[in-house]
Design a protein around this motif. Sequence first.
Motif, PDB file in Angstrom:
ATOM      1  N   LYS A  19       0.859  -1.174   0.000  1.00 13.32           N
ATOM      2  CA  LYS A  19       0.000   0.000   0.000  1.00 13.32           C
ATOM      3  C   LYS A  19       0.899   1.228   0.000  1.00 13.32           C
ATOM      4  O   LYS A  19       1.717   1.387   0.888  1.00 13.32           O
ATOM      5  CB  LYS A  19      -0.895  -0.024   1.249  1.00 13.32           C
ATOM      6  N   SER A  57      -9.401  -2.318  -1.544  1.00  9.22           N
ATOM      7  CA  SER A  57      -9.693  -2.129  -0.133  1.00  9.22           C
ATOM      8  C   SER A  57     -10.565  -3.293   0.325  1.00  9.22           C
ATOM      9  O   SER A  57     -11.582  -3.590  -0.304  1.00  9.22           O
ATOM     10  CB  SER A  57     -10.414  -0.802   0.085  1.00  9.22           C
ATOM     11  N   ASN A 115      -8.537  -3.081   6.155  1.00  7.36           N
ATOM     12  CA  ASN A 115      -9.233  -2.211   7.112  1.00  7.36           C
ATOM     13  C   ASN A 115      -9.117  -2.702   8.551  1.00  7.36           C
ATOM     14  O   ASN A 115     -10.068  -2.623   9.325  1.00  7.36           O
ATOM     15  CB  ASN A 115     -10.704  -2.032   6.702  1.00  7.36           C
TER      16      ASN A 115
END
Length: 134
Positions: free
Chosen positions: A37, A60, A92
């Motif tokens: 990322k 995501s 997440n």
Amino acid sequence: MIKLIVGGKGSGKTKKMIEMINESATTTPGNIVCIEKSMKLTYDVSHAVRLIDVDEYKISGYETLYGFIAGVLAGNYDIVEVYLDGVLKIGNHDLAGLGGLLAKLDAIAGDNIKMVVTVSSDEADLPEDVKKYI
């Protein structure tokens, strides 16, 4: 085959992974992919390694990440190693769902592809279905 590098923030997980990547780049016959990322490893890994930024593809969550990795593997049968840095950031910070992702990745990797994943968490905080990959 999946191997986890586990530890809290600042414990040297990414540094260890960079060393593994660069060593593999000189010895492994086949393609190596590093998925991360935000492209922070651009100058740290060998130019022989395919570096992929998930932000560029709007990845995501674990379902999207799994589909992306499966697509990368399907598109190139010469991939022998996949390194995934910061899986919890991409997912997440969902520790409970991480085990499901790892099980699916393990199924597509089989014995032919080595996958190394960094997880920013203490080992004691990981669910049992994740600990089996350490």
